[in-house]
Scaffold this motif. Sequence first.
Motif, mmCIF file in Angstrom:
data_model
loop_
_atom_site.group_PDB
_atom_site.id
_atom_site.type_symbol
_atom_site.label_atom_id
_atom_site.label_comp_id
_atom_site.label_asym_id
_atom_site.label_seq_id
_atom_site.Cartn_x
_atom_site.Cartn_y
_atom_site.Cartn_z
ATOM 1 N N MET A 37 0.821 -1.134 -0.048
ATOM 2 C CA MET A 37 0.124 -0.198 0.173
ATOM 3 C C MET A 37 0.836 1.020 0.274
ATOM 4 O O MET A 37 2.347 1.390 0.248
ATOM 5 N N LEU A 38 0.082 2.005 -0.431
ATOM 6 C CA LEU A 38 0.780 3.327 -0.155
ATOM 7 C C LEU A 38 0.337 4.445 0.653
ATOM 8 O O LEU A 38 -0.500 4.038 1.317
ATOM 9 N N THR A 39 1.211 4.990 2.013
ATOM 10 C CA THR A 39 0.845 5.627 3.238
ATOM 11 C C THR A 39 1.797 6.479 3.096
ATOM 12 O O THR A 39 2.858 7.069 2.038
ATOM 13 N N CYS A 40 1.625 7.806 3.539
ATOM 14 C CA CYS A 40 1.508 9.605 3.396
ATOM 15 C C CYS A 40 0.765 10.454 5.165
ATOM 16 O O CYS A 40 -0.465 10.282 5.103
ATOM 17 N N ASP A 41 1.573 10.259 5.572
ATOM 18 C CA ASP A 41 0.969 11.556 7.063
ATOM 19 C C ASP A 41 1.293 12.776 6.660
ATOM 20 O O ASP A 41 2.746 13.203 5.882
ATOM 21 N N PHE A 42 -0.063 13.271 7.238
ATOM 22 C CA PHE A 42 0.778 15.133 7.480
ATOM 23 C C PHE A 42 0.714 15.358 8.932
ATOM 24 O O PHE A 42 -0.174 15.041 10.026
ATOM 25 N N LYS A 43 1.737 15.849 8.904
ATOM 26 C CA LYS A 43 1.770 16.372 10.292
ATOM 27 C C LYS A 43 3.224 17.510 10.527
ATOM 28 O O LYS A 43 3.596 17.836 9.519
ATOM 29 N N ASP A 44 2.971 18.514 11.113
ATOM 30 C CA ASP A 44 4.268 19.744 11.597
ATOM 31 C C ASP A 44 3.202 20.342 10.120
ATOM 32 O O ASP A 44 3.871 21.263 9.865
ATOM 33 N N GLN A 48 4.205 14.910 4.533
ATOM 34 C CA GLN A 48 5.415 13.755 4.575
ATOM 35 C C GLN A 48 5.507 13.558 3.155
ATOM 36 O O GLN A 48 4.422 13.230 2.811
ATOM 37 N N LYS A 49 6.762 12.713 2.868
ATOM 38 C CA LYS A 49 7.157 11.543 1.585
ATOM 39 C C LYS A 49 5.913 10.466 1.814
ATOM 40 O O LYS A 49 6.416 9.893 2.707
ATOM 41 N N PRO A 50 5.059 10.319 0.805
ATOM 42 C CA PRO A 50 4.775 8.838 0.503
ATOM 43 C C PRO A 50 5.750 8.072 0.346
ATOM 44 O O PRO A 50 6.915 8.318 -0.437
ATOM 45 N N ILE A 51 5.719 6.724 1.432
ATOM 46 C CA ILE A 51 5.702 5.783 0.534
ATOM 47 C C ILE A 51 5.290 4.829 0.612
ATOM 48 O O ILE A 51 3.702 4.624 0.439
ATOM 49 N N ILE A 52 6.029 2.877 0.029
ATOM 50 C CA ILE A 52 5.104 1.558 -0.672
ATOM 51 C C ILE A 52 5.464 1.283 0.454
ATOM 52 O O ILE A 52 6.896 0.881 0.654
ATOM 53 N N GLU A 113 -1.779 17.169 -5.967
ATOM 54 C CA GLU A 113 -1.942 15.994 -6.448
ATOM 55 C C GLU A 113 -0.679 14.782 -6.976
ATOM 56 O O GLU A 113 -1.560 14.328 -7.532
ATOM 57 N N ASP A 114 0.347 15.316 -6.845
ATOM 58 C CA ASP A 114 1.367 14.468 -7.194
ATOM 59 C C ASP A 114 1.415 14.044 -6.687
ATOM 60 O O ASP A 114 1.376 12.124 -6.884
ATOM 61 N N PHE A 115 1.351 13.243 -5.207
ATOM 62 C CA PHE A 115 1.607 12.870 -4.371
ATOM 63 C C PHE A 115 0.350 11.669 -4.089
ATOM 64 O O PHE A 115 0.806 10.416 -4.115
ATOM 65 N N PHE A 116 -0.746 11.818 -4.756
ATOM 66 C CA PHE A 116 -1.875 11.140 -5.441
ATOM 67 C C PHE A 116 -1.509 10.300 -6.760
ATOM 68 O O PHE A 116 -0.967 8.931 -6.451
ATOM 69 N N MET A 117 -1.123 11.166 -7.597
ATOM 70 C CA MET A 117 -1.313 10.670 -9.011
ATOM 71 C C MET A 117 0.202 9.910 -8.921
ATOM 72 O O MET A 117 0.974 9.146 -9.880
ATOM 73 N N GLU A 118 1.458 10.303 -8.998
ATOM 74 C CA GLU A 118 2.483 10.002 -8.834
ATOM 75 C C GLU A 118 2.651 8.397 -7.720
ATOM 76 O O GLU A 118 3.486 7.086 -8.070
ATOM 77 N N ALA A 157 -8.797 17.362 13.338
ATOM 78 C CA ALA A 157 -7.066 16.802 13.753
ATOM 79 C C ALA A 157 -6.485 17.569 13.147
ATOM 80 O O ALA A 157 -6.086 18.478 12.189
ATOM 81 N N ASN A 158 -4.875 16.852 13.821
ATOM 82 C CA ASN A 158 -3.850 18.066 13.773
ATOM 83 C C ASN A 158 -2.576 16.918 12.979
ATOM 84 O O ASN A 158 -1.710 17.530 11.912
ATOM 85 N N GLN A 159 -3.508 15.625 12.243
ATOM 86 C CA GLN A 159 -2.667 14.372 11.623
ATOM 87 C C GLN A 159 -3.266 13.664 11.081
ATOM 88 O O GLN A 159 -4.949 13.440 11.707
ATOM 89 N N TYR A 160 -2.848 12.969 9.437
ATOM 90 C CA TYR A 160 -4.128 12.914 9.234
ATOM 91 C C TYR A 160 -3.250 11.765 8.485
ATOM 92 O O TYR A 160 -1.884 12.246 8.104
ATOM 93 N N LYS A 161 -3.841 10.884 8.309
ATOM 94 C CA LYS A 161 -3.114 9.542 7.103
ATOM 95 C C LYS A 161 -4.278 9.479 5.600
ATOM 96 O O LYS A 161 -4.819 9.210 5.494
ATOM 97 N N PHE A 162 -3.345 9.544 4.631
ATOM 98 C CA PHE A 162 -3.263 9.466 3.184
ATOM 99 C C PHE A 162 -3.296 7.694 2.894
ATOM 100 O O PHE A 162 -1.697 7.791 3.042
ATOM 101 N N ILE A 163 -3.534 7.090 2.689
ATOM 102 C CA ILE A 163 -3.178 5.610 1.904
ATOM 103 C C ILE A 163 -4.107 4.984 0.756
ATOM 104 O O ILE A 163 -5.051 5.628 0.276
ATOM 105 N N ILE A 164 -3.158 4.678 -0.536
ATOM 106 C CA ILE A 164 -3.894 4.004 -1.153
ATOM 107 C C ILE A 164 -3.763 2.044 -1.048
ATOM 108 O O ILE A 164 -2.556 1.509 -1.054
ATOM 109 N N ALA A 165 -4.666 1.315 -1.097
ATOM 110 C CA ALA A 165 -5.099 -0.206 -1.003
ATOM 111 C C ALA A 165 -5.675 -0.318 -2.207
ATOM 112 O O ALA A 165 -6.502 0.252 -2.591
ATOM 113 N N LEU A 166 -5.254 -1.917 -2.688
ATOM 114 C CA LEU A 166 -5.404 -2.473 -3.887
ATOM 115 C C LEU A 166 -6.828 -3.595 -3.509
ATOM 116 O O LEU A 166 -5.966 -3.783 -2.407
ATOM 117 N N ALA A 167 -6.797 -3.577 -4.220
ATOM 118 C CA ALA A 167 -8.475 -5.172 -4.275
ATOM 119 C C ALA A 167 -8.956 -5.963 -5.874
ATOM 120 O O ALA A 167 -8.870 -4.523 -6.051
#
Lengths: 355, 355
Positions: A37-44, A48-52, A113-118, A157-167
Motif C-alpha cells: 500500500m502507499l502511505t503518507c502522513d500529514f504532520k507538522d 510528508q513524503k509518501p512511501i510504499i 496532486e502529485d502525491f496521489f498520482m505519482e 485533527a492536526n494529523q492525518y494519514k493518506f493510504i492507497i490500498a488495492l483489492a
Amino acid sequence: MNSINKNDIKVFRTENSKLDQTDFENLAFGQVFSDHMLTCDFKDGIWQKPIIEPYGPISLMPSAKIFHYGQSIFEGMKAYKDKDGKVFLFRPMENVKRLNKSAKRLAIPELPEDFFMEGLKALLEVEKDWIPEKEGSSLYIRPFVFATGEGFHASPANQYKFIIALAPSGAYFAGKVKVLIEEKYSRSANGGVGYAKAGGNYAGQFYPTQLAKDKGYQQVIWTDDTSHEYIEEAGAMNVFVRIKDTLLTSPTSDRILDGVTRKSVLKIAEDEGIKTEVRKVKVSEIVEAAKNGDLKEMFGAGTAAVISPISGFGFRDEDFELPELENSYAMRIKKRIVDIQTNKAEDPFGWRVQV
Amino acid sequence: MNSINKNDIKVFRTENSKLDQTDFENLAFGQVFSDHMLTCDFKDGIWQKPIIEPYGPISLMPSAKIFHYGQSIFEGMKAYKDKDGKVFLFRPMENVKRLNKSAKRLAIPELPEDFFMEGLKALLEVEKDWIPEKEGSSLYIRPFVFATGEGFHASPANQYKFIIALAPSGAYFAGKVKVLIEEKYSRSANGGVGYAKAGGNYAGQFYPTQLAKDKGYQQVIWTDDTSHEYIEEAGAMNVFVRIKDTLLTSPTSDRILDGVTRKSVLKIAEDEGIKTEVRKVKVSEIVEAAKNGDLKEMFGAGTAAVISPISGFGFRDEDFELPELENSYAMRIKKRIVDIQTNKAEDPFGWRVQV
C-alpha cells in the motif's frame, strides 16, 4: 515538498507475497487486498513524503479523531489490463480533484496532486501482477484519508494519514438490482456533505438500506429531504432513468455526488445521439411512466458497479417491474465505457491513462 | 452472555502509571488520558466479554470499515468526586440508552446495557485517582463504538469495538462564546442521522465552524436545512434562548440531539418556576428580540460544556451583543446542576448515581 516523481518513492517490499494464494477466478468485491500500500502522513503542518510498504495493520491511539468525529474521505478507482498486459486508469485526475474537494469540506488538509498520482503509479508498478485479466474483474483502487490526530474535543485533527490500498475484485452486485424509492429516511441535507465522499455519508445509509433489503430490494434510491418528491442518487451510484427515448438524471448539487461514471455516461450518450436531460426528476413522473409503459429502463452508474441495470423498483408498497430490452441504453453505454477502460476501443475523449 | 457484574471484569494493570506526571491544576479538555480503558469486541455475532487494559494503541487493518464508511458513535459523560472522595455519575442510563439509539441508526449492533454500566463502574474503580477534585474540572468519560470489520463494500461491518476511555479535563470553552447563526451550511437532514451521536455529524461541522471562527465566532448555531428560518442546535450543545422571562428551546427531532443536559435544564427551570416553551424558534424572532431589548440571554447546554453563556451572536453580517445579567437563568440553572452532580445539594430528581 509539493512535487514528487514516482521514481522518488521508497518501496519497502514484503517477503510474504499472497499472490500465489489468491484465486483470481472467483473474486468477490473488495475482500482480498494486494501485498503493498502507499502511505503518507500529514504532520507538522505538511504532507510528508509518501512511501510504499507492505499492506498491514495500522496502529492508532484510542483518542485518534477518526474514531470520534468522522473525519474521513475516500475515492474509488479501477486499474485495467489490456490483452498485451498494458495497464490503464480511467480519468484518474477526476478522482484526485474530487478527493481534494471532499477534503476541503471535511476540514482535512488538501493533498498535493502529485502525491496521489505519482504515488498511485508507483504502487501500480509494484503491484501490476495483482491486476486481474478476467473480463468483468479489475483492480479496485481505494485512496482514503482519515484523522489520526488525537483529542476528545470536537475540532479538526492536526494529523492525518493518506493510504492507497488495492483489492482485485469481481462484480459489485451479484444478480439483478431492485431498488426502493425512499420517502422517510434521507441521505443528505441542503448545505451538508452529500457531495463529498465522506465516510459518514455511507454509515447513515446502512440502516434504511437494511430495511429495504428485508423487503427484497438491494439498494435505496434517495429522494430530497425536504419534499421527498425528487430522486437524488442511490448511495453507491448515480441514477439514470429512460422515459421513452430520453435519458434523465438529476443535476449534481451539494447533496449529490459528482460521479465520474455519471459524467462519462452523459458524454457517451451524447456521442451516441441519445437525448439526455439533466434536470430534477420527480418520483411521480417515474411512477406514471412505469404505469403507462413509457419507462423503458433505469440504471445506476458508479465506479464500483460501472453500469448496473435496475430490474424493478418499489414505491409506497407498490412494486414496478422494468422490461428487459434487447438493445438497452445501459448495455450500449456500458460496453463503450468498458471498451475504453480496457483498451478495446478508441478513446475519443482522452479518458484512458496508461500507467 | 448478556449480563455481567463489575467484579467479573478482568483487569490487566499497567506498570507505567502516568498519574504522577499529570498536572491536575492546568487541565485542558480531552487532551490527557488516564492509565486504563475498557474494551469490548463484537465478533461472531455477539459482544464478547469486556476487559480493562492499559490505555494504548489499537491495531487495525487499512480495510477496517471505520476508515471508509464512518460507522462510529460515541457518548460523553462525566464523573465527579465530592469533598469526601465519593464518586458520582450524572444520569448515566440516559447515555447508555442513547448509545444504543445511535447504534441502531448506524447499523451497529446494540450493546448489552450491563456491559456499558458495569464496565464503566469497574473502570472508575480502577481509575478513581484520575478524577480531578478542582472545581470546574471533572473526569470526562468517552464511550465509543466503531467498525473494525473489513472490506471495501459499502455495507455494515461484521466486527466492532466498544471502548471507554477517560480524560481528566478542565473547561470546554475558554472565555466568552460568540455564535454565528448559519444559513448556508447545514448540520443534518430530515430523515438523517442528526439525532444520533454519530462521528460523521461532527466532521461535517468543522469547515463551516472554521469559517465562523475566521469571523470571530466560537460556534455555529445551525438552522433547519429546508428554510434556514428556525434554529436547531450548536453542534456540541443544545441552545436555549430567553426572551423576556421565558426560556425557549427547539423540540428534539430526527435532526436534533436529545441532550441529557438539555433535559435537565428544562426540568430545573420548571422546578425553579421559570416559564419554558419547547417549540420551534424563529431566527427572526431572536433578531427582533435582540433589537427591541427583549432578548435577555442565550446559552448552550451539553455534557462537555455544561451551561455555556453566549455573549453575542452574528446573523447576516450584523452583530448582536447580549446584556450581562446579575442573576441569569444560565448561572442559576448551572449552579443547581453542578451542585447535584458534585453532591453539594439535594437531588430531588434521582439523577446522581454513586459509583
